[in-house]
Design a protein around this motif. Structure first.
Motif, PDB file in Angstrom:
ATOM      1  N   VAL A 123       2.560  37.363 -12.268  1.00 32.46           N
ATOM      2  CA  VAL A 123       1.703  36.390 -11.586  1.00 32.46           C
ATOM      3  C   VAL A 123       1.673  35.102 -12.406  1.00 32.46           C
ATOM      4  O   VAL A 123       1.069  35.061 -13.480  1.00 32.46           O
ATOM      5  CB  VAL A 123       0.273  36.934 -11.401  1.00 32.46           C
ATOM      6  N   PRO A 124       2.353  34.053 -11.936  1.00 27.87           N
ATOM      7  CA  PRO A 124       2.288  32.769 -12.637  1.00 27.87           C
ATOM      8  C   PRO A 124       0.911  32.129 -12.497  1.00 27.87           C
ATOM      9  O   PRO A 124       0.296  32.155 -11.426  1.00 27.87           O
ATOM     10  CB  PRO A 124       3.344  31.918 -11.927  1.00 27.87           C
ATOM     11  N   LEU A 125       0.452  31.569 -13.597  1.00 26.62           N
ATOM     12  CA  LEU A 125      -0.812  30.842 -13.590  1.00 26.62           C
ATOM     13  C   LEU A 125      -0.601  29.362 -13.267  1.00 26.62           C
ATOM     14  O   LEU A 125      -1.448  28.723 -12.678  1.00 26.62           O
ATOM     15  CB  LEU A 125      -1.494  30.986 -14.949  1.00 26.62           C
ATOM     16  N   ARG A 126       0.542  28.848 -13.692  1.00 26.46           N
ATOM     17  CA  ARG A 126       0.898  27.472 -13.356  1.00 26.46           C
ATOM     18  C   ARG A 126       2.348  27.229 -13.748  1.00 26.46           C
ATOM     19  O   ARG A 126       2.962  28.035 -14.448  1.00 26.46           O
ATOM     20  CB  ARG A 126      -0.011  26.473 -14.056  1.00 26.46           C
ATOM     21  N   PHE A 127       2.878  26.120 -13.266  1.00 28.60           N
ATOM     22  CA  PHE A 127       4.250  25.728 -13.551  1.00 28.60           C
ATOM     23  C   PHE A 127       4.255  24.393 -14.286  1.00 28.60           C
ATOM     24  O   PHE A 127       3.394  23.548 -14.082  1.00 28.60           O
ATOM     25  CB  PHE A 127       5.049  25.607 -12.255  1.00 28.60           C
ATOM     26  N   ASP A 128       5.259  24.239 -15.143  1.00 26.85           N
ATOM     27  CA  ASP A 128       5.443  22.991 -15.882  1.00 26.85           C
ATOM     28  C   ASP A 128       6.946  22.707 -15.907  1.00 26.85           C
ATOM     29  O   ASP A 128       7.668  23.224 -16.757  1.00 26.85           O
ATOM     30  CB  ASP A 128       4.887  23.135 -17.300  1.00 26.85           C
ATOM     31  N   GLY A 129       7.409  21.939 -14.942  1.00 25.94           N
ATOM     32  CA  GLY A 129       8.826  21.661 -14.840  1.00 25.94           C
ATOM     33  C   GLY A 129       9.616  22.937 -14.608  1.00 25.94           C
ATOM     34  O   GLY A 129       9.412  23.651 -13.627  1.00 25.94           O
ATOM     35  N   ASP A 130      10.536  23.243 -15.537  1.00 32.73           N
ATOM     36  CA  ASP A 130      11.384  24.418 -15.413  1.00 32.73           C
ATOM     37  C   ASP A 130      10.728  25.685 -15.936  1.00 32.73           C
ATOM     38  O   ASP A 130      11.387  26.727 -16.012  1.00 32.73           O
ATOM     39  CB  ASP A 130      12.693  24.196 -16.178  1.00 32.73           C
ATOM     40  N   TRP A 131       9.465  25.610 -16.302  1.00 31.72           N
ATOM     41  CA  TRP A 131       8.788  26.736 -16.926  1.00 31.72           C
ATOM     42  C   TRP A 131       7.621  27.234 -16.074  1.00 31.72           C
ATOM     43  O   TRP A 131       7.005  26.470 -15.325  1.00 31.72           O
ATOM     44  CB  TRP A 131       8.253  26.331 -18.296  1.00 31.72           C
ATOM     45  N   ALA A 132       7.307  28.532 -16.240  1.00 31.11           N
ATOM     46  CA  ALA A 132       6.134  29.134 -15.612  1.00 31.11           C
ATOM     47  C   ALA A 132       5.356  29.905 -16.666  1.00 31.11           C
ATOM     48  O   ALA A 132       5.946  30.628 -17.487  1.00 31.11           O
ATOM     49  CB  ALA A 132       6.544  30.071 -14.488  1.00 31.11           C
ATOM     50  N   LEU A 133       4.043  29.740 -16.664  1.00 21.34           N
ATOM     51  CA  LEU A 133       3.162  30.524 -17.538  1.00 21.34           C
ATOM     52  C   LEU A 133       2.713  31.734 -16.732  1.00 21.34           C
ATOM     53  O   LEU A 133       2.023  31.602 -15.723  1.00 21.34           O
ATOM     54  CB  LEU A 133       1.965  29.695 -17.978  1.00 21.34           C
ATOM     55  N   VAL A 134       3.124  32.939 -17.164  1.00 21.73           N
ATOM     56  CA  VAL A 134       2.846  34.153 -16.408  1.00 21.73           C
ATOM     57  C   VAL A 134       1.988  35.110 -17.224  1.00 21.73           C
ATOM     58  O   VAL A 134       2.088  35.168 -18.446  1.00 21.73           O
ATOM     59  CB  VAL A 134       4.146  34.871 -15.978  1.00 21.73           C
ATOM     60  N   MET A 135       1.140  35.860 -16.536  1.00 17.65           N
ATOM     61  CA  MET A 135       0.422  36.951 -17.176  1.00 17.65           C
ATOM     62  C   MET A 135       1.395  38.103 -17.425  1.00 17.65           C
ATOM     63  O   MET A 135       2.344  38.306 -16.662  1.00 17.65           O
ATOM     64  CB  MET A 135      -0.740  37.425 -16.308  1.00 17.65           C
ATOM     65  N   THR A 136       1.144  38.870 -18.489  1.00 20.99           N
ATOM     66  CA  THR A 136       1.965  40.047 -18.768  1.00 20.99           C
ATOM     67  C   THR A 136       1.064  41.276 -18.868  1.00 20.99           C
ATOM     68  O   THR A 136      -0.147  41.141 -19.064  1.00 20.99           O
ATOM     69  CB  THR A 136       2.768  39.900 -20.087  1.00 20.99           C
ATOM     70  N   PRO A 137       1.642  42.472 -18.771  1.00 18.65           N
ATOM     71  CA  PRO A 137       0.841  43.693 -18.906  1.00 18.65           C
ATOM     72  C   PRO A 137       0.685  44.183 -20.334  1.00 18.65           C
ATOM     73  O   PRO A 137       0.191  45.290 -20.552  1.00 18.65           O
ATOM     74  CB  PRO A 137       1.621  44.706 -18.065  1.00 18.65           C
ATOM     75  N   SER A 138       1.093  43.399 -21.337  1.00 18.13           N
ATOM     76  CA  SER A 138       1.034  43.818 -22.729  1.00 18.13           C
ATOM     77  C   SER A 138      -0.226  43.311 -23.421  1.00 18.13           C
ATOM     78  O   SER A 138      -0.894  42.397 -22.936  1.00 18.13           O
ATOM     79  CB  SER A 138       2.255  43.297 -23.488  1.00 18.13           C
ATOM     80  N   ARG A 139      -0.485  43.892 -24.598  1.00 16.29           N
ATOM     81  CA  ARG A 139      -1.568  43.401 -25.445  1.00 16.29           C
ATOM     82  C   ARG A 139      -1.002  42.492 -26.533  1.00 16.29           C
ATOM     83  O   ARG A 139       0.166  42.598 -26.908  1.00 16.29           O
ATOM     84  CB  ARG A 139      -2.309  44.579 -26.089  1.00 16.29           C
ATOM     85  N   GLN A 140      -1.856  41.621 -27.050  1.00 15.47           N
ATOM     86  CA  GLN A 140      -1.468  40.703 -28.118  1.00 15.47           C
ATOM     87  C   GLN A 140      -1.866  41.246 -29.482  1.00 15.47           C
ATOM     88  O   GLN A 140      -1.251  40.924 -30.484  1.00 15.47           O
ATOM     89  CB  GLN A 140      -2.107  39.328 -27.865  1.00 15.47           C
TER      90      GLN A 140
END
Length: 292
Positions: A123-140
């Motif tokens: 699920v992308p949260l937003r786009f920036d040109g050629d990039w997408a910020l997506v949620m992942t199912p992992s922990r940090q």
């Protein structure tokens, strides 16, 4: 989901992983505050001109950002209003390298297929040109490193051309722990349906102040889930690294149970048959927002 654990004897690796998630994942979570909204550094669009795709060998060697992974290089936060930002679910054309804010050195990869052998949904949260910020199912990070503050949701940057747009996300789920309800809410903010629910008990509460999404659905006969699929979210426990001895970090599921009222679960959210059928009719990628 159950108060006792069971041992599985399932030959296919994918199904064994599936059931492992189903058992441990519906067992525990703990309340935690929402991380501060992520604020990207300035001039990100400069990376579009200098990007060089890593080789297939390099990508294959990266840790997979899946349900049981802990990857420190991922971003531990997300946009402040995820339901409005996330308007479509997407899948991945090929294994995709994930980046932190510098967008120079990949820190993980999203596999084209998930642990069930099905297309990975992001699920992308937003786009920036050629990039997408997506949620992942992992922990940090793990709760043992930051008690009560381990990230329950992570994000990372991925190249937009590796994504394939899927279902529109017209509705999202709001789990209200205090009210013990699950609501299907339209993008306009209108509540379409509201159902009573069972939530986490005092020592194993359902987390609040977190946002994830439905990453997969499956049936788990070991938990008597033979009719109503479990909707598995990307949210994790922050109470313990592995609350019930599994290897999934205590993923939170939304699932059917005959007793679906009160503070009765190990962190998962219990619904009756009509309610889980309504939730299961929503597309994969549906945003799940948990409030107090």
């Amino acid at each position: 989901m159950h108060t006792t654990r069971t041992t599985r004897r399932l030959a296919p690796v994918a199904l064994a992983l599936l059931l492992a998630v189903g058992l441990a994942g519906c067992h525990a979570d703990a309340s935690t505050g929402a991380p501060a909204p992520h604020t990207p550094s300035a001039s990100h669009t400069q990376h579009a001109d200098t990007y060089r795709a890593p080789s297939a060998t390099t990508v294959a060697a990266l840790p997979e950002a899946k349900y049981d992974a802990v990857i420190g290089g991922l971003l531990p936060s997300y946009e402040p209003d995820v339901p409005k930002a996330a308007d479509h679910a997407w899948t991945i054309n090929a294994d995709a390298p994930l980046y932190g804010d510098d967008r120079k050195t990949p820190v993980a990869r999203l596999a084209a297929d998930n642990f069930l052998g099905e297309p990975t949904v992001v699920v992308p949260l937003r786009f920036d040109g050629d990039w997408a910020l997506v949620m992942t199912p992992s922990r940090q990070q793990l709760p043992s490193v930051a008690p009560g503050g381990a990230a329950a949701q992570t994000a990372g940057w991925v190249r937009r051309d590796l994504l394939r747009r899927g279902a529109a996300l017209a509705d999202h789920l709001v789990i209200a722990v205090g009210a013990q309800t699950v609501s299907i809410v339209a993008a306009s903010g209108t509540t379409v349906h509201e159902f009573p629910a069972g939530v986490g008990a005092g020592s194993t509460p359902t987390p609040t102040g977190v946002v994830g999404y439905v990453q997969a659905r499956y049936l788990d006969p070991a938990q008597d889930q033979t009719v109503h699929p479990i909707s598995l979210t990307t949210l994790h426990s922050s109470a313990a690294d592995e609350p019930y001895g599994g290897d999934d970090g205590g993923l939170i599921g939304v699932h059917y149970e005959s007793v679906a009222r009160g503070a009765v679960s190990h962190g998962c959210v219990r619904l009756d048959a009509d309610a889980i059928d309504a939730v299961d009719a929503l597309p994969l990628g549906t945003v799940v927002q948990v409030v107090a």
